[in-house]
Design an enzyme around this catalytic site. Sequence first.
Site, PDB file in Angstrom:
ATOM      1  N   ARG A  60       0.841  -1.201   0.000  1.00  0.00           N
ATOM      2  CA  ARG A  60       0.000   0.000   0.000  1.00  0.00           C
ATOM      3  C   ARG A  60       0.871   1.244   0.000  1.00  0.00           C
ATOM      4  NH1 ARG A  60      -4.374   1.041   3.734  1.00  0.00           N
ATOM      5  NH2 ARG A  60      -2.935   0.781   5.473  1.00  0.00           N
ATOM      6  N   LYS A 129       3.738 -11.313   9.887  1.00  0.00           N
ATOM      7  CA  LYS A 129       2.984 -11.154   8.632  1.00  0.00           C
ATOM      8  C   LYS A 129       3.243 -12.335   7.688  1.00  0.00           C
ATOM      9  CE  LYS A 129       2.197  -7.492   5.247  1.00  0.00           C
ATOM     10  NZ  LYS A 129       2.144  -6.041   5.136  1.00  0.00           N
ATOM     11  N   ARG A 261      -1.035  -0.013  14.333  1.00  0.00           N
ATOM     12  CA  ARG A 261       0.095  -0.659  15.017  1.00  0.00           C
ATOM     13  C   ARG A 261      -0.306  -0.990  16.442  1.00  0.00           C
ATOM     14  NH1 ARG A 261       1.341  -1.319  10.590  1.00  0.00           N
ATOM     15  NH2 ARG A 261       2.971  -0.342   9.359  1.00  0.00           N
TER      16      ARG A 261
HETATM   17  P1  ATP Z   1      -0.369  -1.192   6.847  1.00  0.00           P
HETATM   18  O1  ATP Z   1      -0.683  -1.520   8.256  1.00  0.00           O
HETATM   19  O2  ATP Z   1      -0.468   0.264   6.560  1.00  0.00           O
HETATM   20  O3  ATP Z   1      -1.054  -2.058   5.858  1.00  0.00           O
HETATM   21  P2  ATP Z   1       2.094  -2.570   6.189  1.00  0.00           P
HETATM   22  O4  ATP Z   1       3.466  -2.212   6.662  1.00  0.00           O
HETATM   23  O5  ATP Z   1       1.566  -3.893   6.523  1.00  0.00           O
HETATM   24  O6  ATP Z   1       1.195  -1.438   6.766  1.00  0.00           O
HETATM   25  P3  ATP Z   1       1.533  -3.044   3.361  1.00  0.00           P
HETATM   26  O7  ATP Z   1       1.496  -2.045   2.289  1.00  0.00           O
HETATM   27  O8  ATP Z   1       0.310  -3.808   3.686  1.00  0.00           O
HETATM   28  O9  ATP Z   1       2.082  -2.301   4.647  1.00  0.00           O
HETATM   29  O10 ATP Z   1       2.687  -4.094   3.037  1.00  0.00           O
HETATM   30  C1  ATP Z   1       3.973  -3.673   2.684  1.00  0.00           C
HETATM   31  C2  ATP Z   1       4.904  -3.907   3.859  1.00  0.00           C
HETATM   32  O11 ATP Z   1       4.964  -5.300   4.149  1.00  0.00           O
HETATM   33  C3  ATP Z   1       6.350  -3.521   3.574  1.00  0.00           C
HETATM   34  O12 ATP Z   1       6.574  -2.182   3.871  1.00  0.00           O
HETATM   35  C4  ATP Z   1       7.147  -4.453   4.478  1.00  0.00           C
HETATM   36  O13 ATP Z   1       7.211  -3.924   5.781  1.00  0.00           O
HETATM   37  C5  ATP Z   1       6.260  -5.680   4.566  1.00  0.00           C
HETATM   38  N1  ATP Z   1       6.697  -6.777   3.658  1.00  0.00           N
HETATM   39  C6  ATP Z   1       7.235  -6.687   2.408  1.00  0.00           C
HETATM   40  N2  ATP Z   1       7.448  -7.904   1.905  1.00  0.00           N
HETATM   41  C7  ATP Z   1       7.040  -8.799   2.842  1.00  0.00           C
HETATM   42  C8  ATP Z   1       7.001 -10.212   2.924  1.00  0.00           C
HETATM   43  N3  ATP Z   1       7.404 -10.991   1.918  1.00  0.00           N
HETATM   44  N4  ATP Z   1       6.503 -10.764   4.056  1.00  0.00           N
HETATM   45  C9  ATP Z   1       6.061 -10.025   5.086  1.00  0.00           C
HETATM   46  N5  ATP Z   1       6.067  -8.683   5.068  1.00  0.00           N
HETATM   47  C10 ATP Z   1       6.550  -8.079   3.962  1.00  0.00           C
END
Ligand code: ATP
Length: 263
Positions: A60, A129, A261
């Site tokens: 995102r 995640k 968060r």
């Molecule tokens: P939000 O809570 O705003 O959705 P988010 O950090 O989860 O925040 P996303 O856009 O959903 O953001 O996902 C991108 C983020 O996920 C990246 O900035 C990184 O921190 C994380 N990320 C990138 N690749 C991976 C992966 N393969 N596995 C887990 N996390 C990842």
Amino acid sequence: MPLIDPALLRSAPGLAAGRFAIIAVDECDSSSSELLRRAAQGAPTGTVVVADRQTAGRGRRGRSWLSAPAASLTFSLLWRFSGSPAKLSGLSLAVGVALARGLESLGANGISLKWPNDVLLAAAGDFAKLAGILVELATDREGTQAVIGIGVNLQAPGDYLPQPAAGLDQAVTLLPDRHLVLAAILRELARVLEAFAVDGFSGAKMAWQQRHAWQGLAVRLVADDGTAVDGICEGVDDDGALLLATAAGVQRILSGHVSLRRA
Ligand code: ATP
């Protein structure tokens, strides 16, 4: 040869009815960017682009999705809806429910959801995640097209990411072949998206709440400009809006321009 063979998927249970047109590529910028280009050329609803390697995988708001071919499954699905994008609030949460159900159908335990678009794995009292979802909407002549991008870690990525990450192999006793993982997710996506087209998010709300990682916990909502609101996470409503109990009362947050968060 891409790691996914579309012919193997055509015979997977529940996918045989020709509902999906699967295109597998070795490499592209991002499966969603590739699918957006194909959608502009008239690709039908149900088109899926699976990419082994993404040179510019997207999250995102300009963030990156990082993955290695053998350790992950990255794909995007095109789905067309009648009506305006306003009718699709909660779609990325509904996609999370489909993803969770698909992984659970393979025996995965501990799958949890975080508002608005993350799939987490509960492990050792915390969450990491496991998968990311990026839904991009555009209006076309008949209604709204959704390009639904999904990245699932089959194995946990290295510790180069800013937040804890997990792999599906940590949630199952034996990691299934990637074709079975993709088939299970697509099958659930078709069910959830068809129901969503009729009922919106309300039909998936209960299933989302049951898997909600941070229900009743103290959280911090951070906006793009850095301003933050603290509160207790009370879950979501029928539109997929986050309900945050703050000192000033319950706030209903629909905008995606914020990150949630743990406080
Ligand atoms: P939000 O809570 O705003 O959705 P988010 O950090 O989860 O925040 P996303 O856009 O959903 O953001 O996902 C991108 C983020 O996920 C990246 O900035 C990184 O921190 C994380 N990320 C990138 N690749 C991976 C992966 N393969 N596995 C887990 N996390 C990842």
